[in-house]
Design an enzyme around this catalytic site. Sequence first.
Site, PDB file in Angstrom:
ATOM      1  N   GLU A 443     -18.142  13.241  23.849  1.00 32.29           N
ATOM      2  CA  GLU A 443     -17.551  13.260  22.496  1.00 32.29           C
ATOM      3  C   GLU A 443     -16.478  14.331  22.372  1.00 32.29           C
ATOM      4  O   GLU A 443     -16.339  14.947  21.314  1.00 32.29           O
ATOM      5  CB  GLU A 443     -18.633  13.490  21.431  1.00 32.29           C
ATOM      6  CG  GLU A 443     -19.352  12.258  20.999  1.00 32.29           C
ATOM      7  CD  GLU A 443     -18.412  11.078  20.958  1.00 32.29           C
ATOM      8  OE1 GLU A 443     -17.336  11.198  20.358  1.00 32.29           O
ATOM      9  OE2 GLU A 443     -18.739  10.052  21.542  1.00 32.29           O
TER      10      GLU A 443
HETATM   11  C1  LIG Z   1     -23.586  10.851  30.466  1.00 27.00           C
HETATM   12  C2  LIG Z   1     -22.258  10.577  29.878  1.00 27.00           C
HETATM   13  C3  LIG Z   1     -22.142   9.699  28.820  1.00 27.00           C
HETATM   14  C4  LIG Z   1     -20.887   9.391  28.296  1.00 27.00           C
HETATM   15  N1  LIG Z   1     -20.771   8.448  27.296  1.00 27.00           N
HETATM   16  C5  LIG Z   1     -19.531   7.992  26.975  1.00 27.00           C
HETATM   17  C6  LIG Z   1     -19.376   6.843  26.120  1.00 27.00           C
HETATM   18  O1  LIG Z   1     -20.348   6.292  25.607  1.00 27.00           O
HETATM   19  N2  LIG Z   1     -18.132   6.377  25.893  1.00 27.00           N
HETATM   20  C7  LIG Z   1     -17.015   6.948  26.441  1.00 27.00           C
HETATM   21  O2  LIG Z   1     -15.923   6.467  26.210  1.00 27.00           O
HETATM   22  N3  LIG Z   1     -17.129   8.054  27.227  1.00 27.00           N
HETATM   23  C8  LIG Z   1     -18.355   8.579  27.517  1.00 27.00           C
HETATM   24  N4  LIG Z   1     -18.481   9.665  28.335  1.00 27.00           N
HETATM   25  C9  LIG Z   1     -17.272  10.314  28.823  1.00 27.00           C
HETATM   26  C10 LIG Z   1     -17.051  11.688  28.194  1.00 27.00           C
HETATM   27  O3  LIG Z   1     -16.703  11.558  26.852  1.00 27.00           O
HETATM   28  C11 LIG Z   1     -16.009  12.411  29.043  1.00 27.00           C
HETATM   29  O4  LIG Z   1     -16.621  12.748  30.273  1.00 27.00           O
HETATM   30  C12 LIG Z   1     -15.449  13.638  28.369  1.00 27.00           C
HETATM   31  O5  LIG Z   1     -14.678  13.285  27.245  1.00 27.00           O
HETATM   32  C13 LIG Z   1     -14.590  14.475  29.307  1.00 27.00           C
HETATM   33  O6  LIG Z   1     -13.670  13.673  30.024  1.00 27.00           O
HETATM   34  P1  LIG Z   1     -13.597  13.769  31.619  1.00 27.00           P
HETATM   35  O7  LIG Z   1     -14.964  13.691  32.144  1.00 27.00           O
HETATM   36  O8  LIG Z   1     -12.605  12.812  32.096  1.00 27.00           O
HETATM   37  O9  LIG Z   1     -13.087  15.250  31.897  1.00 27.00           O
HETATM   38  P2  LIG Z   1     -11.552  15.718  31.906  1.00 27.00           P
HETATM   39  O10 LIG Z   1     -10.851  15.177  30.718  1.00 27.00           O
HETATM   40  O11 LIG Z   1     -10.980  15.461  33.230  1.00 27.00           O
HETATM   41  O12 LIG Z   1     -11.737  17.292  31.700  1.00 27.00           O
HETATM   42  C14 LIG Z   1     -12.114  18.165  32.765  1.00 27.00           C
HETATM   43  C15 LIG Z   1     -12.136  19.596  32.233  1.00 27.00           C
HETATM   44  O13 LIG Z   1     -10.820  19.958  31.777  1.00 27.00           O
HETATM   45  C16 LIG Z   1     -10.881  20.425  30.448  1.00 27.00           C
HETATM   46  N5  LIG Z   1      -9.653  20.054  29.738  1.00 27.00           N
HETATM   47  C17 LIG Z   1      -9.049  18.857  29.681  1.00 27.00           C
HETATM   48  N6  LIG Z   1      -7.975  18.928  28.879  1.00 27.00           N
HETATM   49  C18 LIG Z   1      -7.891  20.185  28.420  1.00 27.00           C
HETATM   50  C19 LIG Z   1      -7.018  20.889  27.542  1.00 27.00           C
HETATM   51  N7  LIG Z   1      -5.990  20.290  26.954  1.00 27.00           N
HETATM   52  N8  LIG Z   1      -7.273  22.194  27.293  1.00 27.00           N
HETATM   53  C20 LIG Z   1      -8.332  22.816  27.851  1.00 27.00           C
HETATM   54  N9  LIG Z   1      -9.197  22.207  28.671  1.00 27.00           N
HETATM   55  C21 LIG Z   1      -8.976  20.915  28.954  1.00 27.00           C
HETATM   56  C22 LIG Z   1     -12.109  19.767  29.844  1.00 27.00           C
HETATM   57  O14 LIG Z   1     -12.604  20.491  28.719  1.00 27.00           O
HETATM   58  C23 LIG Z   1     -13.059  19.785  31.034  1.00 27.00           C
HETATM   59  O15 LIG Z   1     -13.689  21.039  31.118  1.00 27.00           O
HETATM   60  C24 LIG Z   1     -19.738  10.018  28.838  1.00 27.00           C
HETATM   61  C25 LIG Z   1     -19.859  10.939  29.884  1.00 27.00           C
HETATM   62  C26 LIG Z   1     -21.086  11.190  30.422  1.00 27.00           C
HETATM   63  C27 LIG Z   1     -21.178  12.129  31.593  1.00 27.00           C
END
Ligand SMILES: Cc1cc2nc3c(=O)[nH]c(=O)nc-3n(C[C@H](O)[C@H](O)[C@H](O)COP(=O)(O)OP(=O)(O)OC[C@H]3O[C@@H](n4cnc5c(N)ncnc54)[C@H](O)[C@@H]3O)c2cc1C
Length: 594
Positions: A443
């Site tokens: 989220e």
């Molecule tokens: C168990 C689980 C359930 C989930 N359920 C859903 C779901 O139902 N629907 C759905 O759509 N998604 C879902 N997700 C996805 C989840 O919302 C994302 O994993 C999350 O939004 C982070 O995206 P990412 O994993 O691609 O990390 P990334 O976006 O690659 O981020 C990696 C790191 O970089 C940091 N970062 C990125 N951009 C910035 C910035 N501008 N400034 C500072 N820091 C930054 C982040 O905070 C993080 O620490 C789920 C994930 C998991 C693991």
Amino acid sequence: MPQYTPPLRDMQFVLHEMLQVSEVFKAMPRHAEVDVDTINAVLEEAGKFAAGVVAPLNPVGDREGCKLDKDTHEVRTPTGFKAAYEQFVAGGWGALSCDPEHGGQGLPIVLNQCLYEMLNSASQAWTMYPGLSHGAYECLHAHGTEEQKALYLPKLTSGEWSGTMCLTEPHCGTDLGLLRTKAEPQPDGSYRLTGQKIFISAGEHDLAGNIVHLVLARLPDAPPGSKGISLFVVPKFLPQADGGLGERNGIFCSGLEHKMGIHGNATAQMVLEGAHGTLVGEPNQGLQAMFVMMNAARLGVGMQSLGLTEVAYQNAVAYAKDRLQMRSLSGPKAPDKPADPIIVHPDVRRMLLTARAYAEGGRALAMYSALLLDQAHASEDEEERQEAAELLALLTPIVKAFLTDNGWIATSECLGVFGGHGYIAEWGMEQFVRDARINMIYEGTNTIQALDLLGRKVLGDNGARMKRFGAKVRELIEDEGVNEPMQEFVNPLADLGDKVVKLTTELGFKAFQNRDEVGAAAVDYLRVCGHLVFAYLFTLQARIALKKQDDAFYRAKLATIRFYFAKLLPETAMLIRRARSGAQPLMAMDEALF
Ligand SMILES: Cc1cc2nc3c(=O)[nH]c(=O)nc-3n(C[C@H](O)[C@H](O)[C@H](O)COP(=O)(O)OP(=O)(O)OC[C@H]3O[C@@H](n4cnc5c(N)ncnc54)[C@H](O)[C@@H]3O)c2cc1C
């Protein structure tokens, strides 16, 4: 197996004494009849369902996880999940705060939040299935066409069908502007969607007859970035006009993630192969439409960690009263036993009281926010609706990030109360810690929440929303300023309020010169604001508790509040210093040197 007793007394305190909800409801025609007895009766039954039906499933779900049949693309949830879900539907729990026009009971959202706190204490993994459906309901209720509402809302309300939110793709999570799933318009006005989504919670399962996916995708002529994203409803089975199930749609689960916690919830990789969908809201306005669901989900994630904090606390207290180790430093407290129970030791009490204060503060904040949501939806007065919506927008990232950070701290401290036994699976404490970690990530990570708070909600409107909240704090300080017994709470609250104003102004100036200053300070800033909100709510609670010290509940409440002000709030001094230290220490190192 962990035990759980619904914290009905504290919920009643927050609802009836601190917030006086039934008085507030009188100004909302649709809730005017919701009185104290109705609320208490709902809470009691909800507590029975959570503790009696759902809680026993939590360790089962963790052990068994979900199983995908690669041939049929169907997912089997852990033993007992389906039967409990059927009871949930039969009991009408999914319909509690839904619109009566679509089969809902029309009760206030704040009651639904209480239900969800209890369900999350019982089993976060199980609760995510109905929780996501409720988010999908909210989104379609706000943005669906009349036809979409008629097709989907009654079934989402009852829980016969469930919902998901499909945003994330392998190459994009935080930055949804990068997403690639395509939606091709069809001559009949519908769309065919093609692409891949990952990490979709409850993306496939055997609990409900149909799964209603809300999918973000791009139209062929869409502008690049987040301005070119549209929202579609893509059901697993195409519904027929009479509500029956039609053809199987081209959206399939191709894999399940193996993950750290919430094993009972299916985290699905989803493939869309020309899946039939219909547009929700306006073309290229998908993110705005999805924000309804995302904001509901952000409050919902806060509730997940609140639930875990409460259940971890309850089990740690029971253990600390039972486990005998060493003697109290100030002399034996159980001389008839070979050692004293560990609850005599100051640091064990620190761990317990940390979790207790985070549970009680979190509950006050979650219910306060939910009541704002009720006011924003149901108040007759336009100005009050607007005011509530603005304040809620400010508090939403705080509920999501502060409560989930606190949940991580609290579950870990409660595990610590068990010593080595906390690390061993049979006590269930390590599951709470594993389950709690994801709440800080999905989220929108807590970093993103912090950027939203400082960048958009505070600096973005020149502090207007913050001033609104500040006015409430000032009003309380003025009311209690000369009340001697309240000084121990009012003075630190006033002091922190002043410091937040100064810090905000300083960060605003720095941000003009260098936007990295916002990124460098935001996480600490959010935590400082979280404490300001807790200090405000605890001061409101102390005002009530001080007058009723002949009753054990209020004595415990006051002791918890005093612990909070003495031992947790002072963290703000360190956080403010760190926030002020700026971007330089973070950005000075050349990337190549990492
Ligand atoms: C168990 C689980 C359930 C989930 N359920 C859903 C779901 O139902 N629907 C759905 O759509 N998604 C879902 N997700 C996805 C989840 O919302 C994302 O994993 C999350 O939004 C982070 O995206 P990412 O994993 O691609 O990390 P990334 O976006 O690659 O981020 C990696 C790191 O970089 C940091 N970062 C990125 N951009 C910035 C910035 N501008 N400034 C500072 N820091 C930054 C982040 O905070 C993080 O620490 C789920 C994930 C998991 C693991």
